[in-house]
Motif scaffolding. Structure first.
Motif, short mmCIF file in Angstrom:
data_model
loop_
_atom_site.label_atom_id
_atom_site.label_comp_id
_atom_site.label_asym_id
_atom_site.label_seq_id
_atom_site.Cartn_x
_atom_site.Cartn_y
_atom_site.Cartn_z
N GLN A 1 0.84 -1.19 0.00
CA GLN A 1 0.00 0.00 0.00
C GLN A 1 0.88 1.25 0.00
OE1 GLN A 1 -3.62 -0.53 0.09
NE2 GLN A 1 -2.65 -2.45 -0.52
N TYR A 2 0.62 2.14 -0.93
CA TYR A 2 1.40 3.37 -1.03
C TYR A 2 0.55 4.63 -0.81
CZ TYR A 2 5.07 0.33 -2.73
OH TYR A 2 6.02 -0.66 -2.83
N GLU A 3 -0.66 4.44 -0.37
CA GLU A 3 -1.51 5.57 0.00
C GLU A 3 -2.55 5.08 0.99
OE1 GLU A 3 -4.68 5.36 -3.71
OE2 GLU A 3 -3.06 6.83 -3.78
N GLY A 4 -3.15 6.02 1.68
CA GLY A 4 -4.16 5.67 2.68
C GLY A 4 -3.97 6.50 3.93
N ALA A 5 -4.67 6.12 4.99
CA ALA A 5 -4.57 6.83 6.26
C ALA A 5 -3.16 6.68 6.83
CB ALA A 5 -5.60 6.29 7.24
N GLN A 6 -2.66 7.77 7.42
CA GLN A 6 -1.31 7.69 8.00
C GLN A 6 -1.26 6.68 9.14
OE1 GLN A 6 0.39 10.92 10.46
NE2 GLN A 6 2.21 10.76 9.18
N ILE A 7 -2.28 6.69 9.97
CA ILE A 7 -2.28 5.81 11.14
C ILE A 7 -3.21 4.64 10.90
CG2 ILE A 7 -2.82 5.63 13.59
CD1 ILE A 7 -2.10 8.61 13.84
N GLN A 8 -2.63 3.46 10.94
CA GLN A 8 -3.39 2.21 10.88
C GLN A 8 -2.67 1.24 11.80
OE1 GLN A 8 -4.66 0.51 7.02
NE2 GLN A 8 -3.79 -1.42 7.74
N ILE A 9 -3.27 0.97 12.93
CA ILE A 9 -2.63 0.11 13.92
C ILE A 9 -2.60 -1.32 13.39
CG2 ILE A 9 -2.69 -0.69 16.30
CD1 ILE A 9 -2.20 2.33 15.97
N GLY A 10 -1.44 -1.94 13.48
CA GLY A 10 -1.30 -3.31 13.00
C GLY A 10 0.04 -3.88 13.39
N GLY A 11 0.19 -5.17 13.20
CA GLY A 11 1.43 -5.85 13.53
C GLY A 11 2.07 -6.48 12.31
N ASP A 12 2.64 -7.66 12.51
CA ASP A 12 3.36 -8.34 11.44
C ASP A 12 2.46 -8.70 10.26
OD1 ASP A 12 5.64 -8.16 12.96
OD2 ASP A 12 5.41 -10.16 13.84
N GLU A 13 1.16 -8.80 10.51
CA GLU A 13 0.24 -9.15 9.43
C GLU A 13 0.05 -7.99 8.46
OE1 GLU A 13 -2.17 -6.60 11.92
OE2 GLU A 13 -0.71 -8.17 12.40
N ALA A 14 0.34 -6.77 8.90
CA ALA A 14 0.07 -5.59 8.08
C ALA A 14 1.32 -4.85 7.64
CB ALA A 14 -0.84 -4.63 8.84
N TYR A 15 2.44 -5.05 8.33
CA TYR A 15 3.66 -4.28 8.05
C TYR A 15 4.89 -5.18 8.00
CZ TYR A 15 0.92 -0.15 9.34
OH TYR A 15 -0.04 0.84 9.40
N LYS A 16 5.82 -4.80 7.13
CA LYS A 16 7.12 -5.47 7.04
C LYS A 16 8.22 -4.41 7.11
CE LYS A 16 5.40 -9.55 6.14
NZ LYS A 16 5.35 -10.53 7.23
N PRO A 17 9.25 -4.62 7.93
CA PRO A 17 10.38 -3.70 7.90
C PRO A 17 11.16 -3.88 6.60
CG PRO A 17 10.84 -5.54 9.38
CD PRO A 17 9.43 -5.69 8.91
N ALA B 1 7.29 -12.37 -4.81
CA ALA B 1 7.47 -13.82 -4.98
C ALA B 1 7.99 -14.44 -3.69
CB ALA B 1 8.43 -14.09 -6.14
N MET B 2 8.92 -13.74 -3.03
CA MET B 2 9.44 -14.24 -1.76
C MET B 2 8.34 -14.32 -0.72
SD MET B 2 12.34 -12.59 0.77
CE MET B 2 13.71 -12.86 -0.36
N LEU B 3 7.48 -13.30 -0.65
CA LEU B 3 6.40 -13.32 0.32
C LEU B 3 5.43 -14.46 0.03
CD1 LEU B 3 5.46 -9.58 0.94
CD2 LEU B 3 6.73 -11.12 2.41
N ARG B 4 5.12 -14.66 -1.23
CA ARG B 4 4.20 -15.77 -1.58
C ARG B 4 4.79 -17.11 -1.20
NH1 ARG B 4 2.87 -12.24 -5.89
NH2 ARG B 4 4.55 -13.08 -7.19
N LYS B 5 6.10 -17.23 -1.43
CA LYS B 5 6.80 -18.49 -1.10
C LYS B 5 6.74 -18.75 0.40
CE LYS B 5 11.17 -20.88 -1.83
NZ LYS B 5 12.56 -20.76 -2.36
N GLN B 6 6.82 -17.66 1.18
CA GLN B 6 6.78 -17.78 2.63
C GLN B 6 5.34 -17.92 3.14
OE1 GLN B 6 8.72 -14.16 3.77
NE2 GLN B 6 10.79 -14.99 3.50
N GLY B 7 4.39 -17.79 2.22
CA GLY B 7 2.99 -17.90 2.60
C GLY B 7 2.49 -16.71 3.39
N GLU B 8 3.14 -15.54 3.19
CA GLU B 8 2.80 -14.35 3.98
C GLU B 8 1.99 -13.34 3.17
OE1 GLU B 8 6.33 -12.77 5.61
OE2 GLU B 8 6.76 -14.55 6.82
N ALA B 9 1.83 -13.57 1.89
CA ALA B 9 1.11 -12.58 1.08
C ALA B 9 -0.21 -13.16 0.59
CB ALA B 9 1.97 -12.15 -0.10
#
Length: 200
Positions: free
Chosen positions: A164-180, A192-200
């Motif tokens: 996501q490259y637009e939207g509300a600035q504040i959206q509370i979430g954890g590992d399910e919503a954000y990646k460093p 492709a890496m995320l799909r392989k890891q089953g995270e996307a």
């Protein structure tokens, strides 16, 4: 000498673990601390500081219009505080950061704040911006990019498996919503890496 600290890092850099560690270190020496967290931070319940590894403890809630100087002055009159520790400090208002600076200067209490520097769109949060301007000491907490292992400088938000490259600035979430992520992979996530890891 009392100072205003801002320890910042991307999501997953251990900020909540660090604040809990600092609190424990003070308390193990018989010293009292005041733990604070903004009301908006409700990922693990309002008034809870929680790390991703399962450590957590309650904290005093900062309401959106709270006068932090008045709150801390009142608290310090009833018990001898050694330090004030603030989690998720990016959610503070500019005026509240100034109030924390006043706590340091007038009450001679060290204030340690922890939080994100920028949001998922690489824009500074209001509280983080003011802390960068006002803090006596800035400390970067490091973690690694989810894709390449280089230093993560920000976080990328995902929804329905898509960045996501637009939207509300504040959206509370954890590992399910954000990646460093590093800057390169913020622009070019390896789906492709995320799909392989089953995270996307």
């Amino acid at each position: 000498m009392a100072q205003l600290y801002f320890e910042y890092g991307a999501m997953g850099s251990g900020k909540s673990i660090e604040i809990l560690k600092v609190a424990h270190n003070y308390e193990s020496q018989g010293k009292e601390v005041l733990l604070l967290t903004p009301m908006i931070n409700d990922r693990d319940g309002v008034g809870m500081i929680a790390s991703r590894i399962g450590l957590k403890r309650p904290a005093r809630v900062i309401e959106p219009d709270a006068d932090l100087y008045a709150m801390i002055q009142k608290e310090s009159a009833s018990r001898q505080l050694a330090a004030v520790l603030v989690d998720e400090a990016q959610f503070l208002k500019k005026e509240q950061v100034d109030q924390l600076a006043q706590v340091v200067d007038a009450l001679r209490l060290p204030v340690m704040t922890f939080g994100l520097k920028q949001d998922a769109f690489n824009e500074l949060f209001e509280g983080a911006k003011r802390l960068i301007e006002m803090a006596d000491k800035l400390v970067e907490m490091k973690t690694i990019c989810s894709f390449c292992g280089r230093k993560a400088t920000t976080q990328l938000r995902f929804a329905d498996g898509k960045p996501q490259y637009e939207g509300a600035q504040i959206q509370i979430g954890g590992d399910e919503a954000y990646k460093p992520v590093c800057r390169y992979h913020w622009y070019h996530p390896d789906m492709a890496m995320l799909r392989k890891q089953g995270e996307a």
